[in-house]
Scaffold this motif. Structure first.
Motif, PDB file in Angstrom:
ATOM      1  N   LYS A 101       0.599 134.175 -77.355  1.00 23.68           N
ATOM      2  CA  LYS A 101       1.177 132.990 -76.731  1.00 23.68           C
ATOM      3  C   LYS A 101       0.052 132.132 -76.170  1.00 23.68           C
ATOM      4  CE  LYS A 101       1.918 134.721 -72.008  1.00 23.68           C
ATOM      5  NZ  LYS A 101       2.908 134.904 -70.923  1.00 23.68           N
ATOM      6  N   ALA A 102       0.377 130.883 -75.922  1.00 26.25           N
ATOM      7  CA  ALA A 102      -0.613 129.946 -75.397  1.00 26.25           C
ATOM      8  C   ALA A 102      -0.762 130.158 -73.894  1.00 26.25           C
ATOM      9  CB  ALA A 102      -0.188 128.515 -75.700  1.00 26.25           C
ATOM     10  N   ALA A 103      -1.965 130.538 -73.453  1.00 28.76           N
ATOM     11  CA  ALA A 103      -2.236 130.685 -72.022  1.00 28.76           C
ATOM     12  C   ALA A 103      -2.465 129.333 -71.372  1.00 28.76           C
ATOM     13  CB  ALA A 103      -3.449 131.583 -71.799  1.00 28.76           C
ATOM     14  N   THR A 104      -2.869 128.355 -72.179  1.00 31.71           N
ATOM     15  CA  THR A 104      -3.039 126.963 -71.775  1.00 31.71           C
ATOM     16  C   THR A 104      -2.466 126.124 -72.920  1.00 31.71           C
ATOM     17  OG1 THR A 104      -5.160 126.660 -72.902  1.00 31.71           O
ATOM     18  CG2 THR A 104      -5.244 127.590 -70.674  1.00 31.71           C
ATOM     19  N   PRO A 105      -2.369 124.817 -72.768  1.00 29.88           N
ATOM     20  CA  PRO A 105      -2.044 124.019 -73.955  1.00 29.88           C
ATOM     21  C   PRO A 105      -3.076 124.309 -75.056  1.00 29.88           C
ATOM     22  CG  PRO A 105      -1.850 122.676 -71.985  1.00 29.88           C
ATOM     23  CD  PRO A 105      -2.469 123.980 -71.549  1.00 29.88           C
ATOM     24  N   VAL A 106      -2.605 124.548 -76.274  1.00 27.05           N
ATOM     25  CA  VAL A 106      -3.482 124.982 -77.371  1.00 27.05           C
ATOM     26  C   VAL A 106      -3.330 124.051 -78.572  1.00 27.05           C
ATOM     27  CG1 VAL A 106      -3.833 126.787 -79.103  1.00 27.05           C
ATOM     28  CG2 VAL A 106      -3.556 127.414 -76.693  1.00 27.05           C
TER      29      VAL A 106
END
Length: 232
Positions: A101-106
């Protein structure tokens, strides 16, 4: 936002002079190799917290990060954090081996797995570069195993912060501060401790004046000798 011209696989080259643990990560692909992958890739974006794919689902695409941080997990355990230049989505028996999953915007390149296989079949150099990248990931996994074997949460945290500092340096980024883009729950899961234990570990390092905070995401090492000694 970084400007991408094509997929990039970043790694410390094991045959470069010097210690690979302290080296600078380089783009392993030639312009021609990157261009070949760019032809089959599309740029995709994920919001913070968005699942990219789930474990055991059919592996239909591989991903190459342009910008942002991705967290890979297996059940309740965080396995790794992935950064710009990292490749993920390689499968096991046709299915994804973990959940990401994206931990930040990716922002990432998404490459259909069937097309990737066709390119690999006709480009031996890319195969070699993937092996180099997998070697780097193996070193990361070994460091994670050593970290998990530690009994004290504060020691685990110090080792984790040291690893993040090392990765920043390897990417050619400033290391005057350690930048934590991932959330606290992901860090706790990576360290194999509870959120409460993580909070106590941060307080311990702060009270001993080993580190200080600028907000929640930026950390400065105050006592370098003590900080390094704590990591073993």
């Amino acid at each position: 936002m970084k400007h991408a011209t094509g997929p990039a696989i970043h790694s410390v080259h094991p045959w470069d002079p010097g210690n690979p643990e302290k080296g600078i990560r380089h783009q392993l692909l030639s312009e021609d190799e990157s261009a070949k992958l760019a032809k089959i890739a599309q740029i995709v974006r994920f919001a913070k917290g968005q699942e990219i794919y789930a474990k055991d689902t059919p592996a239909q695409a591989a991903f190459n990060i342009i910008d942002g941080v991705v967290v890979a997990s297996d059940a309740e355990h965080v396995i790794s954090f992935l950064y710009s230049g990292d490749l993920f989505g390689l499968s096991e028996e046709g299915r994804y081996a973990n959940t990401t999953k994206a931990a930040t915007p990716v922002t990432a390149y998404k490459m259909p797995m069937a097309a990737v296989r066709r390119i690999l079949a006709s480009n031996a150099d890319i195969d070699v570069n993937l092996i180099i990248k997998l070697c780097e990931e193996l070193r990361q996994a070994q460091r994670h195993a050593v970290l998990l074997a530690q009994k004290k949460a504060a020691t685990k945290l110090a080792m984790f912060l040291g690893l993040q500092e090392h990765l920043q340096a390897a990417r050619g980024e400033p290391t005057s501060e350690i930048h934590l883009e991932m959330d606290r729950s992901s860090i706790a899961a990576y360290l194999g401790i509870t959120l409460e234990a993580l909070s106590r570990a941060f307080r311990s390092l702060t009270s001993k004046k080993l580190i200080s905070f600028r907000g929640r995401q930026h950390i400065t090492v105050l006592d370098r000798d003590a900080f390094n000694q704590m990591q073993g």
